[in-house]
Scaffold this motif. Structure first.
Motif, short mmCIF file in Angstrom:
data_model
loop_
_atom_site.label_atom_id
_atom_site.label_comp_id
_atom_site.label_asym_id
_atom_site.label_seq_id
_atom_site.Cartn_x
_atom_site.Cartn_y
_atom_site.Cartn_z
N HIS A 52 -90.28 -2.12 -24.23
CA HIS A 52 -89.89 -3.52 -24.13
C HIS A 52 -90.21 -4.24 -25.44
O HIS A 52 -91.29 -4.03 -26.01
CB HIS A 52 -90.62 -4.18 -22.97
N PRO A 53 -89.34 -5.11 -25.94
CA PRO A 53 -89.60 -5.77 -27.23
C PRO A 53 -90.84 -6.65 -27.23
O PRO A 53 -91.43 -6.86 -28.29
CB PRO A 53 -88.33 -6.59 -27.47
N LEU A 86 -97.80 4.49 -12.90
CA LEU A 86 -96.61 3.88 -13.50
C LEU A 86 -96.47 4.31 -14.96
O LEU A 86 -97.47 4.41 -15.68
CB LEU A 86 -96.70 2.35 -13.42
N VAL A 87 -95.26 4.56 -15.37
CA VAL A 87 -94.99 4.95 -16.76
C VAL A 87 -93.94 4.01 -17.36
O VAL A 87 -94.25 3.15 -18.17
CB VAL A 87 -94.51 6.42 -16.84
N TRP A 88 -92.71 4.18 -16.95
CA TRP A 88 -91.63 3.37 -17.54
C TRP A 88 -91.58 1.96 -17.00
O TRP A 88 -90.99 1.07 -17.62
CB TRP A 88 -90.28 4.08 -17.34
N PHE A 89 -92.19 1.73 -15.86
CA PHE A 89 -92.19 0.37 -15.30
C PHE A 89 -92.81 -0.63 -16.27
O PHE A 89 -92.39 -1.78 -16.34
CB PHE A 89 -92.96 0.36 -13.98
N TRP A 90 -93.82 -0.19 -17.02
CA TRP A 90 -94.47 -1.12 -17.96
C TRP A 90 -93.49 -1.62 -19.01
O TRP A 90 -93.67 -2.69 -19.58
CB TRP A 90 -95.65 -0.45 -18.64
N HIS A 91 -92.43 -0.85 -19.27
CA HIS A 91 -91.42 -1.25 -20.26
C HIS A 91 -90.17 -1.83 -19.61
O HIS A 91 -89.59 -2.78 -20.11
CB HIS A 91 -91.01 -0.03 -21.10
N TRP A 92 -89.76 -1.27 -18.50
CA TRP A 92 -88.46 -1.61 -17.92
C TRP A 92 -88.57 -2.53 -16.70
O TRP A 92 -87.56 -3.05 -16.23
CB TRP A 92 -87.71 -0.34 -17.51
N GLY A 93 -89.77 -2.71 -16.18
CA GLY A 93 -89.95 -3.56 -15.01
C GLY A 93 -90.41 -4.95 -15.38
O GLY A 93 -90.63 -5.29 -16.54
#
Length: 456
Positions: free
Chosen positions: A9-10, A185-192
């Motif tokens: 996530h930016p 959690l893995v991708w949730f930190w970026h995509w959620g």
């Protein structure tokens, strides 16, 4: 993936550390989470998921003597679908070896099971996912799997399959040990989104220094992911610093539905104030503030400050006020905070009237400090905080630092004993959040010094 694809996530970790709901998350120890279990089954959709989402927790569980099994559902052969240099079969074989080597670091006696299901295809194999998990569960097992809304289809399918397997076993259980389910959690930190995290079901489990170290060393073995396969398009590094940032927190977030909050809250501990007060039994200067190390460290700290003069400064962990006085010479007002009343009694002697002395313990004491702040200094204090406390302290400081405000961290670089963290771990955790704002990273044999500036 192509070179134009951004996985993180930016806004990075900033959108998470600033969320006030972290202050209400239960904080059990690893031992408390596993108290009812003797076996930890870690389910990974791909090699490296377990390191990224729960590496330190797994390492600390193994250190407690918990039997660990790692179930890797796919070989991760699809991580570089456009690679012109490495085929899927070759990459899968490579990643299988990487997973074995990483697991040997996290949990040296762990059993690693490779299910060999297709990367990118777990959604179409729900029965096989459930069966792979069920075959490895026995009474007394906690299953730790990706969250069912992690954002990656394979992760979500792995989480759903693990939960279904546990539910099936619970439905036919006839006594014996308890079987439970938790999710990392893995991708949730970026995509959620923060609002989509089930905060009431989440717990934050602080890692030990050993757990943090083994997580970092295990990740190194996933070489195909944190380095480029080649310089060609399609062979890019996937685990960039931005992607890795959430995995560098000092705690593991676990979604633990139905957890007992009474058991999940931290065990009562002796206030730190008593420990630090006792240090003054032998005299008024337990930190040897006149030593060359201390004098030089203060000079370095004052030298890296970007402004000649500041309106309002926070010195968090001021102790006897040796650095505080130097800060006061360059500020209209200084708020100096320490957990030790005896330290503050010494610090107040003949101190300038522009200094306000506050007794309290981070992170809570930061809420008593009004903003805006032009400068906040954490000198030799971060490693006395537990990892989540450091995270909370950072979030509350960011609420009070003004645009253009500076944050300075200074810590002893050598190993510590009997305290939660050490200097390198503190600086790494803060850097994972604030790296885009970094203005100075200074390393010596004895000291680490980092400065950050809030964008205007």
């Amino acid at each position: 993936m192509t070179g134009a694809t951004r996985l993180d996530h930016p806004e990075g970790e900033l959108r998470w550390v600033r969320d006030p709901r972290w202050g209400s998350v239960a904080t059990p120890s690893t031992e408390a989470v596993l108290a009812a279990y003797e076996h930890l089954l870690v389910v990974a959709a791909h090699p490296d998921d377990e390191c990224l989402g729960a590496g330190a927790f797994v390492a600390d569980a193994a250190s407690l003597g918990i039997e660990v099994t790692l179930l890797v559902l796919t070989d991760g052969e699809g991580s570089h679908p456009h690679s012109p240099t490495v085929g899927a079969d070759d990459l899968g074989r490579r990643r299988r070896v990487e997973a074995d080597r990483a697991a040997a670091v996290l949990a040296p006696t762990a059993r690693v099971v490779h299910a060999g299901l297709p990367d990118g295809g777990l959604c179409g194999r729900p029965d096989e996912v459930v069966a792979a998990v069920r075959d490895l569960v026995r009474p007394g097992t906690l299953v730790l799997a990706p969250w069912t809304a992690d954002g990656h289809p394979d992760h979500d399918a792995a989480g759903r399959g693990a939960a279904a397997a546990v539910a099936d076993i619970a439905a036919v259980a006839d006594g014996g040990g308890r079987t439970g389910i938790g999710h990392y959690l893995v991708w949730f930190w970026h995509w959620g989104k923060p609002d989509d995290l089930p905060w009431s079901d989440a717990v934050a489990v602080d890692a030990t220094l050993d757990g943090l170290d083994r997580r970092a060393r295990a990740l190194v073995h996933h070489h195909s992911q944190h380095t480029a396969l080649s310089s060609a398009d399609g062979d890019e590094t996937l685990l960039t610093d931005g992607v890795l940032a959430p995995s560098r927190r000092g705690f593991t977030t676990v979604v633990l539905p139905g957890h007992d909050r009474a058991r999940a809250d931290p065990v009562a501990h002796q206030p730190r104030s008593a420990t630090f007060d006792e240090m003054f039994d032998a005299g008024d200067d337990p930190w040897s503030s006149t030593s060359w190390y201390e004098r030089r460290k203060r000079a370095l700290t004052l030298a890296v400050l970007r402004a000649e003069h500041y309106a309002r400064v926070l010195d968090l962990g001021c102790s006897t006020g040796a650095l505080t006085r130097g800060l006061a010479a360059r500020a209209d007002a200084v708020v100096a905070v320490d957990v030790s009343r005896r330290a503050l009694d010494v610090a107040r002697r003949d101190a300038p009237a522009t200094i306000v002395w506050v007794e309290g313990e981070a992170p809570r004491v930061v809420e008593q400090v009004d903003g805006p702040l032009d400068l906040a200094v954490l000198s030799e204090v971060g490693y006395f905080l537990r990892p989540l406390e450091l995270w909370l302290t950072l979030g509350r400081l960011l609420e009070r630092l003004s645009p253009g405000g500076e944050l300075v961290l200074v810590h002893w670089r050598h190993p510590t004993r009997d305290i939660p963290l050490d200097g390198p771990s503190v600086h790494e955790q803060v850097s994972a959040v604030l790296a885009p704002w970094s203005t100075l990273h200074h390393v010596e044999d004895d000291v680490l010094l980092d400065t950050y500036v809030v964008p205007r």
